[in-house]
Design a protein around this motif. Sequence first.
Motif, mmCIF file in Angstrom:
data_model
loop_
_atom_site.group_PDB
_atom_site.id
_atom_site.type_symbol
_atom_site.label_atom_id
_atom_site.label_comp_id
_atom_site.label_asym_id
_atom_site.label_seq_id
_atom_site.Cartn_x
_atom_site.Cartn_y
_atom_site.Cartn_z
ATOM 1 N N GLN A 125 20.937 31.045 81.691
ATOM 2 C CA GLN A 125 20.535 32.180 80.935
ATOM 3 C C GLN A 125 20.996 33.923 82.005
ATOM 4 O O GLN A 125 20.746 34.643 81.299
ATOM 5 N N GLY A 138 24.503 35.046 81.331
ATOM 6 C CA GLY A 138 24.778 35.331 80.260
ATOM 7 C C GLY A 138 25.443 34.605 78.915
ATOM 8 O O GLY A 138 26.001 35.154 78.415
ATOM 9 N N GLN A 177 25.715 35.424 75.136
ATOM 10 C CA GLN A 177 26.660 36.485 75.414
ATOM 11 C C GLN A 177 28.224 36.953 75.036
ATOM 12 O O GLN A 177 28.789 36.979 74.678
ATOM 13 N N PRO A 189 17.104 40.052 76.261
ATOM 14 C CA PRO A 189 18.296 39.407 76.832
ATOM 15 C C PRO A 189 18.833 37.821 75.593
ATOM 16 O O PRO A 189 18.983 37.144 75.577
#
Length: 120
Positions: free
Chosen positions: A5, A8, A11, A41
Amino acid sequence: AGSFQEAGVIQQAYNLNFPLHGVPASCAQCPAWSAFSVSSPAVVLETAEDRPEAVLVRLYEAHGSTVTAWLHTSLPVKEAMLCDLLERPAARGHLRLEERGLRLSFTPFRVLSVLLVLSR
């Protein structure tokens, strides 16, 4: 470094597998524009599907957490409702339109489908 997490990873995986494609603009100083943004996010906006007078948006929680996120859109939305995974409006699924957008609550890995009815 850190957890997936914090790093990222999700993403970066989307960036690798679905790279952006540049499109020539009609003017040199066109303002930046985005149809949607999500405040967390941990929440991924997976698809946005055009329909006559509406858009169906599918989002999911990707970090395995419980989170509240805001979905903001620059589209002229007059009504929003949750749908089931077969894209049928849910009973008592109407969402309140707020200045910040739509407030959505997620449990770990939950998928939400939201139908946005557009103004003309």
